[in-house]
Design a protein around this motif. Structure first.
Motif, PDB file in Angstrom:
ATOM      1  N   GLU A 140     -17.238   0.534  19.246  1.00  0.00           N
ATOM      2  CA  GLU A 140     -16.059   0.072  19.525  1.00  0.00           C
ATOM      3  C   GLU A 140     -15.504  -0.231  18.208  1.00  0.00           C
ATOM      4  OE1 GLU A 140     -15.248  -0.179  23.772  1.00  0.00           O
ATOM      5  OE2 GLU A 140     -15.419  -1.037  23.053  1.00  0.00           O
ATOM      6  N   ARG A 141     -16.390  -0.997  17.588  1.00  0.00           N
ATOM      7  CA  ARG A 141     -16.240  -1.355  16.318  1.00  0.00           C
ATOM      8  C   ARG A 141     -16.659  -0.842  15.173  1.00  0.00           C
ATOM      9  NH1 ARG A 141     -19.514  -5.849  18.929  1.00  0.00           N
ATOM     10  NH2 ARG A 141     -21.536  -5.542  18.257  1.00  0.00           N
ATOM     11  N   MET A 142     -17.674  -0.110  15.564  1.00  0.00           N
ATOM     12  CA  MET A 142     -17.995   0.758  14.366  1.00  0.00           C
ATOM     13  C   MET A 142     -16.654   2.391  14.695  1.00  0.00           C
ATOM     14  SD  MET A 142     -21.360   1.958  15.010  1.00  0.00           S
ATOM     15  CE  MET A 142     -21.652   3.944  14.832  1.00  0.00           C
ATOM     16  N   PHE A 143     -16.139   2.242  15.141  1.00  0.00           N
ATOM     17  CA  PHE A 143     -14.333   2.941  15.412  1.00  0.00           C
ATOM     18  C   PHE A 143     -13.829   2.826  14.511  1.00  0.00           C
ATOM     19  CE2 PHE A 143     -10.379   3.996  17.090  1.00  0.00           C
ATOM     20  CZ  PHE A 143     -10.470   6.007  16.684  1.00  0.00           C
ATOM     21  N   VAL A 144     -13.848   0.813  14.924  1.00  0.00           N
ATOM     22  CA  VAL A 144     -12.426   0.522  14.044  1.00  0.00           C
ATOM     23  C   VAL A 144     -12.989   0.393  12.808  1.00  0.00           C
ATOM     24  CG1 VAL A 144     -11.580  -1.593  14.068  1.00  0.00           C
ATOM     25  CG2 VAL A 144     -12.191  -1.039  15.672  1.00  0.00           C
ATOM     26  N   GLY A 145     -14.182  -0.059  12.790  1.00  0.00           N
ATOM     27  CA  GLY A 145     -14.243   0.182  10.928  1.00  0.00           C
ATOM     28  C   GLY A 145     -14.284   1.775  10.063  1.00  0.00           C
ATOM     29  N   ALA A 146     -14.290   2.620  10.719  1.00  0.00           N
ATOM     30  CA  ALA A 146     -14.669   3.832  10.105  1.00  0.00           C
ATOM     31  C   ALA A 146     -12.604   4.405   9.874  1.00  0.00           C
ATOM     32  CB  ALA A 146     -14.190   4.927  11.482  1.00  0.00           C
ATOM     33  N   LEU A 147     -12.258   3.872  10.633  1.00  0.00           N
ATOM     34  CA  LEU A 147     -10.438   3.974  10.968  1.00  0.00           C
ATOM     35  C   LEU A 147     -10.110   3.073   9.752  1.00  0.00           C
ATOM     36  CD1 LEU A 147      -7.690   4.258  11.867  1.00  0.00           C
ATOM     37  CD2 LEU A 147      -7.846   2.931  13.818  1.00  0.00           C
ATOM     38  N   LEU A 148     -10.287   2.146   9.727  1.00  0.00           N
ATOM     39  CA  LEU A 148      -9.633   1.021   8.782  1.00  0.00           C
ATOM     40  C   LEU A 148     -10.337   2.271   7.087  1.00  0.00           C
ATOM     41  CD1 LEU A 148     -10.494  -2.841   9.170  1.00  0.00           C
ATOM     42  CD2 LEU A 148      -8.197  -1.416  10.066  1.00  0.00           C
ATOM     43  N   LEU A 149     -11.180   2.360   7.277  1.00  0.00           N
ATOM     44  CA  LEU A 149     -11.944   2.870   5.876  1.00  0.00           C
ATOM     45  C   LEU A 149     -11.270   4.046   5.339  1.00  0.00           C
ATOM     46  CD1 LEU A 149     -14.333   2.332   3.953  1.00  0.00           C
ATOM     47  CD2 LEU A 149     -15.512   4.374   5.193  1.00  0.00           C
ATOM     48  N   ILE A 150     -11.009   5.288   6.565  1.00  0.00           N
ATOM     49  CA  ILE A 150      -9.532   6.001   6.154  1.00  0.00           C
ATOM     50  C   ILE A 150      -8.462   5.878   5.270  1.00  0.00           C
ATOM     51  CG2 ILE A 150      -8.791   7.989   7.736  1.00  0.00           C
ATOM     52  CD1 ILE A 150     -11.512   8.045   9.320  1.00  0.00           C
ATOM     53  N   LEU A 151      -7.923   4.539   6.501  1.00  0.00           N
ATOM     54  CA  LEU A 151      -6.656   4.206   6.110  1.00  0.00           C
ATOM     55  C   LEU A 151      -6.833   3.420   4.598  1.00  0.00           C
ATOM     56  CD1 LEU A 151      -5.289   2.461   9.342  1.00  0.00           C
ATOM     57  CD2 LEU A 151      -4.618   4.429   7.850  1.00  0.00           C
ATOM     58  N   PHE A 152      -7.913   2.836   4.165  1.00  0.00           N
ATOM     59  CA  PHE A 152      -8.376   2.703   3.265  1.00  0.00           C
ATOM     60  C   PHE A 152      -7.860   3.371   1.689  1.00  0.00           C
ATOM     61  CE2 PHE A 152     -11.203   1.387  -0.435  1.00  0.00           C
ATOM     62  CZ  PHE A 152     -10.791   0.400  -1.282  1.00  0.00           C
ATOM     63  N   PHE A 153      -8.717   4.674   2.525  1.00  0.00           N
ATOM     64  CA  PHE A 153      -8.559   5.762   1.132  1.00  0.00           C
ATOM     65  C   PHE A 153      -7.454   6.416   1.226  1.00  0.00           C
ATOM     66  CE2 PHE A 153     -13.593   6.484   2.690  1.00  0.00           C
ATOM     67  CZ  PHE A 153     -14.134   5.984   1.311  1.00  0.00           C
ATOM     68  N   ASN A 154      -6.608   6.806   2.499  1.00  0.00           N
ATOM     69  CA  ASN A 154      -5.534   7.002   2.170  1.00  0.00           C
ATOM     70  C   ASN A 154      -4.146   6.277   0.802  1.00  0.00           C
ATOM     71  OD1 ASN A 154      -5.046   9.349   3.486  1.00  0.00           O
ATOM     72  ND2 ASN A 154      -6.095   8.613   4.995  1.00  0.00           N
ATOM     73  N   PHE A 155      -4.442   4.622   1.065  1.00  0.00           N
ATOM     74  CA  PHE A 155      -4.065   4.019   0.081  1.00  0.00           C
ATOM     75  C   PHE A 155      -4.165   3.609  -0.980  1.00  0.00           C
ATOM     76  CE2 PHE A 155      -4.210  -0.641  -1.784  1.00  0.00           C
ATOM     77  CZ  PHE A 155      -2.635  -0.571  -1.804  1.00  0.00           C
ATOM     78  N   LEU A 156      -5.222   4.047  -1.509  1.00  0.00           N
ATOM     79  CA  LEU A 156      -5.809   3.910  -3.078  1.00  0.00           C
ATOM     80  C   LEU A 156      -5.637   5.693  -3.261  1.00  0.00           C
ATOM     81  CD1 LEU A 156      -8.285   2.426  -4.664  1.00  0.00           C
ATOM     82  CD2 LEU A 156      -9.807   4.566  -4.148  1.00  0.00           C
ATOM     83  N   GLY A 157      -5.657   6.824  -2.517  1.00  0.00           N
ATOM     84  CA  GLY A 157      -5.212   8.175  -3.112  1.00  0.00           C
ATOM     85  C   GLY A 157      -4.013   8.085  -3.039  1.00  0.00           C
ATOM     86  N   THR A 158      -3.257   7.760  -2.245  1.00  0.00           N
ATOM     87  CA  THR A 158      -1.634   7.188  -2.796  1.00  0.00           C
ATOM     88  C   THR A 158      -1.167   6.925  -3.714  1.00  0.00           C
ATOM     89  OG1 THR A 158      -1.619   7.344   0.078  1.00  0.00           O
ATOM     90  CG2 THR A 158       0.379   7.505  -1.565  1.00  0.00           C
ATOM     91  N   THR A 159      -1.565   5.729  -4.168  1.00  0.00           N
ATOM     92  CA  THR A 159      -1.376   4.799  -4.945  1.00  0.00           C
ATOM     93  C   THR A 159      -1.613   5.539  -6.860  1.00  0.00           C
ATOM     94  OG1 THR A 159      -2.206   2.689  -3.777  1.00  0.00           O
ATOM     95  CG2 THR A 159      -2.213   2.344  -5.914  1.00  0.00           C
ATOM     96  N   TYR A 160      -3.226   6.444  -6.291  1.00  0.00           N
ATOM     97  CA  TYR A 160      -3.062   7.172  -7.805  1.00  0.00           C
ATOM     98  C   TYR A 160      -2.769   7.541  -8.091  1.00  0.00           C
ATOM     99  CZ  TYR A 160      -6.155  10.054 -10.302  1.00  0.00           C
ATOM    100  OH  TYR A 160      -6.727  10.063 -11.568  1.00  0.00           O
ATOM    101  N   ASP A 161      -2.261   8.505  -6.975  1.00  0.00           N
ATOM    102  CA  ASP A 161      -0.870   9.643  -7.276  1.00  0.00           C
ATOM    103  C   ASP A 161       0.545   9.169  -7.748  1.00  0.00           C
ATOM    104  OD1 ASP A 161      -0.639  12.858  -6.906  1.00  0.00           O
ATOM    105  OD2 ASP A 161       0.461  12.040  -5.313  1.00  0.00           O
ATOM    106  N   LEU A 162       1.021   8.422  -6.618  1.00  0.00           N
ATOM    107  CA  LEU A 162       2.342   7.765  -7.472  1.00  0.00           C
ATOM    108  C   LEU A 162       2.065   6.429  -9.273  1.00  0.00           C
ATOM    109  CD1 LEU A 162       3.355   6.265  -3.966  1.00  0.00           C
ATOM    110  CD2 LEU A 162       4.005   7.989  -5.237  1.00  0.00           C
ATOM    111  N   ILE A 163       0.652   6.443  -8.993  1.00  0.00           N
ATOM    112  CA  ILE A 163       0.275   5.959 -10.682  1.00  0.00           C
ATOM    113  C   ILE A 163       0.275   7.013 -11.543  1.00  0.00           C
ATOM    114  CG2 ILE A 163      -1.164   4.819 -12.404  1.00  0.00           C
ATOM    115  CD1 ILE A 163      -1.452   2.761  -9.702  1.00  0.00           C
ATOM    116  N   THR A 164       0.001   8.120 -11.362  1.00  0.00           N
ATOM    117  CA  THR A 164      -0.306   8.965 -11.724  1.00  0.00           C
ATOM    118  C   THR A 164       0.761   9.971 -12.315  1.00  0.00           C
ATOM    119  OG1 THR A 164      -1.790  10.314 -10.902  1.00  0.00           O
ATOM    120  CG2 THR A 164      -2.663   8.359 -12.395  1.00  0.00           C
ATOM    121  N   TYR A 165       1.726   9.937 -11.714  1.00  0.00           N
ATOM    122  CA  TYR A 165       2.769  10.765 -10.908  1.00  0.00           C
ATOM    123  C   TYR A 165       2.644  11.969 -10.788  1.00  0.00           C
ATOM    124  CZ  TYR A 165       5.372   7.760 -14.028  1.00  0.00           C
ATOM    125  OH  TYR A 165       6.018   6.211 -14.160  1.00  0.00           O
ATOM    126  N   GLY A 166       1.122  12.486 -10.161  1.00  0.00           N
ATOM    127  CA  GLY A 166       1.049  13.425  -8.976  1.00  0.00           C
ATOM    128  C   GLY A 166      -0.063  14.046 -10.444  1.00  0.00           C
TER     129      GLY A 166
END
Length: 605
Positions: A140-166
């Motif tokens: 159960e803790r591993m599932f939460v960790g994987a979920l948070l990691l996926i959300l972090f990657f999405n946050f990182l990728g979205t931020t990069y895309d917005l900063i570089t205007y796509g």
């Protein structure tokens, strides 16, 4: 459209009227099949003890009541009345200082059965008290960790895309951009490759078929529940108007045909510029795994961990809890797409057998396409021979092992147990060889479609096939309904032949429709299936297929009281499940499915 709605309402009313008939047996002389005490009120007490379980009924002396039970239990159209299901507030009904909760539960139910002069033997049970919930374990803790990691990657990728205007150069970071994935999700590609635009009706077909899948699974899940009117399911399964639920399993072959048609056609387009080699097989399998596994394993991982904690109630542990335990024990079988081959009597998310079979058939299809390309054999005669051979193989296996189509084995008790220890289901229905003819037919269709596209072959000159194409809906429905007549014939030879033909005939009709629809032969049904809205909703299909079982089960397993079922309550439950499945599929597609696909493409482009 209004006329169709009126006809549907009339059909539902007819089914509802037919299932209201009384049982042919005097059920009032027997213990009720299900009983539930008030769950929450029971556990409000500091020493509250609530137990639910299944009891097998026996009789030590000759008894007319028990003779009636044995007679009903021999009727496959009825639930097995030699078992009763009870949810009892033991602390209220049978106060005692005895610490053995199982013994108290048995004695409490036995008091109810004494008036029938029957004995009840406890088969399975769950007991609930006011004890604190256990802390999360490692999975159960591993599932939460994987979920948070996926959300972090999405946050990182979205931020990069917005900063570089796509316009950022990192494909890996842009793969995790929610904004970029949303643009891909909502695109219609009206100006894309004409060969691919011709395939627009396929998304409409997928979205239409998922309606029947969710409805069938809703009925299946409802059989698990403690029902106030179990006679509803005993009657409805043998109503001629509900034949599509009993004999509609062949419709799943449409997904197999579509999967192999699209894969085969895409491979033929690829082969025009690249050589197909056997050493490419591992990379193709990996590509398929990346396509399915993030969503598939994400849902299975949730089911194996936190799903059990998502609710409670007297029916929760016997439904969601039991399936969650199976998901945990079979997780690695799911990871390698072997869960339909091993331990196949225990099901974690029943619908995922299709993904395992699809993956196994994908390997077969890839090998066949590579061999055809390297040997330069004529593909259409070879694939036609493979199709016929696989049909004959299934007939021979069915005759030898006495397998039958679901129409013969669909009964309330078999559905309630998910066909546990029913060989026709575990050894044929969910196995890859059961869908092998549809696989070869999909590849055959891909080659025929490719030939028609390249040569502008006028397929409409085949008047019979064109006639079949325009009558596709009634012909498919007619083939399913024909089971009402064929079920009367039960000789081993006939049932083997019927099993061998049931799925391939439906797949053949589907192939005709796909061929004509994807070559722009106009029909009303094709226009409906080509609606632009299907293009977007069709992209959610993988997530919807994976999610809907959990959503449906979670919505009903927490019920505290007996459920009175009706045609309209089941239909409403199915529509609600479909609604929530599509909404939850959007974030799963954007945050999980697309990022992994684009990450794979970034590494292997």
């Amino acid at each position: 459209m209004l006329r169709a709605a009126v006809l549907l309402a009339c059909a539902a009313a007819a089914v509802a009227w037919r299932v209201a008939d009384d049982s042919p047996y005097p059920l009032h002389r027997l213990p009720t099949l299900y009983e539930l005490d008030h769950y929450d009120r029971c556990l409000r007490e500091p020493q509250g003890l609530y137990c639910s379980g299944r009891f097998q009924l026996t009789s030590e002396k000759p008894s007319p009541t028990f003779n009636l039970i044995k007679k009903i239990s021999g009727d496959t159209s009825m639930f097995n009345r030699s078992f009763v299901h009870r949810g009892v507030c033991v602390s209220e009904r049978c106060p005692s200082t005895e610490v053995n909760s199982t013994w108290r539960f048995e004695q409490c139910v036995q008091k109810q059965l004494d008036k029938y002069r029957l004995q009840g033997r406890l088969e399975s049970y769950h007991c609930y008290t006011n004890t604190p919930e256990r802390p999360p374990d490692a999975p159960e803790r591993m599932f939460v960790g994987a979920l948070l990691l996926i959300l972090f990657f999405n946050f990182l990728g979205t931020t990069y895309d917005l900063i570089t205007y796509g316009e950022g150069k990192s494909k890996l970071l842009r793969a995790w951009s929610v904004r970029a994935n949303w643009a891909r999700f909502t695109a219609t590609y009206e100006d894309g490759d004409k060969r691919l635009l011709n395939l627009k009706p396929i998304q409409g077909i997928r979205c239409t078929m998922i309606l029947f899948v969710v409805l069938a699974h809703t009925v299946t899940i409802d059989h698990y529940l403690y029902s106030g009117n179990p006679i509803f399911f005993e009657k409805i399964l043998h109503n001629p108007l509900t034949i599509i639920l009993r004999n509609g399993s062949s419709m799943i072959q449409l997904f197999i045909v579509l999967s192999n048609f699209l894969y085969g056609y895409g491979t033929l387009i690829y082969a025009k510029q690249h050589k197909l080699r056997l050493r490419d097989l591992p990379l193709r399998i990996l590509n398929r795994v990346v396509r399915l596994s993030p969503v598939h394993l994400g849902v299975v991982a949730y089911a194996a961990t936190w799903w059990k904690r998502a609710g409670d109630g007297p029916q929760w542990d016997s439904t969601v809890g039991a399936e969650s335990d199976i998901c945990r024990s079979k997780f690695w079988l799911h990871a390698f797409y072997l869960h339909n081959l091993f331990d196949s009597n225990n099901h974690c998310l029943l619908q995922t057998w299709y993904m395992a079979a699809d993956m196994q058939l994908f390997v077969v299809a890839t090998l066949v396409l590579i061999v055809l390309e390297q040997r330069r054999w004529r593909p259409i005669p070879v694939l036609l021979a493979l199709t016929v051979g696989s049909i004959l193989l299934n007939m021979a296996l069915a005759y030898y092992f006495d397998w039958k189509v679901l129409l013969y084995i669909t009964s309330p008790e078999n559905i309630r147990s998910l066909f546990t220890k029913v060989e026709s289901f575990s050894a044929y229905y969910i196995k890859p060889w059961g869908s092998l003819p549809a696989c070869f037919m999909g590849l055959l269709l891909a080659h025929i479609h490719n030939y028609v596209q390249e040569t502008d072959y006028p397929i409409t000159k085949h008047r019979f096939l064109t006639f079949v194409y325009h009558l596709m809906a009634p012909l498919c429905l007619g083939w399913i309904c024909l089971g009402n007549l064929l079920v009367e014939y039960k000789s081993p030879l006939f049932t083997a032949i019927y099993l061998g033909l049931e799925r391939p005939v439906f797949a053949f009709l589907a192939c005709i429709f796909i061929l004509y629809a994807c070559n722009n032969v106009d029909s009303y049904f094709r226009r409906v299936m080509s609606w632009r809205g299907w293009q977007v909703s069709g992209r959610l299909m993988l997530s919807v297929v994976c999610l809907h079982w959990c959503i449906n089960m979670s919505g009903v397993a927490g019920r505290r009281t007996l459920t009175d079922f009706s045609v309209f309550s089941v239909a409403g439950e199915a529509l609600s499940t479909l609604w929530w499945s599509y909404w939850l599929a959007i974030p799963m597609t954007l945050l999980l499915e697309y990022p992994f696909l684009k990450t794979f493409a970034a590494f292997f482009s």
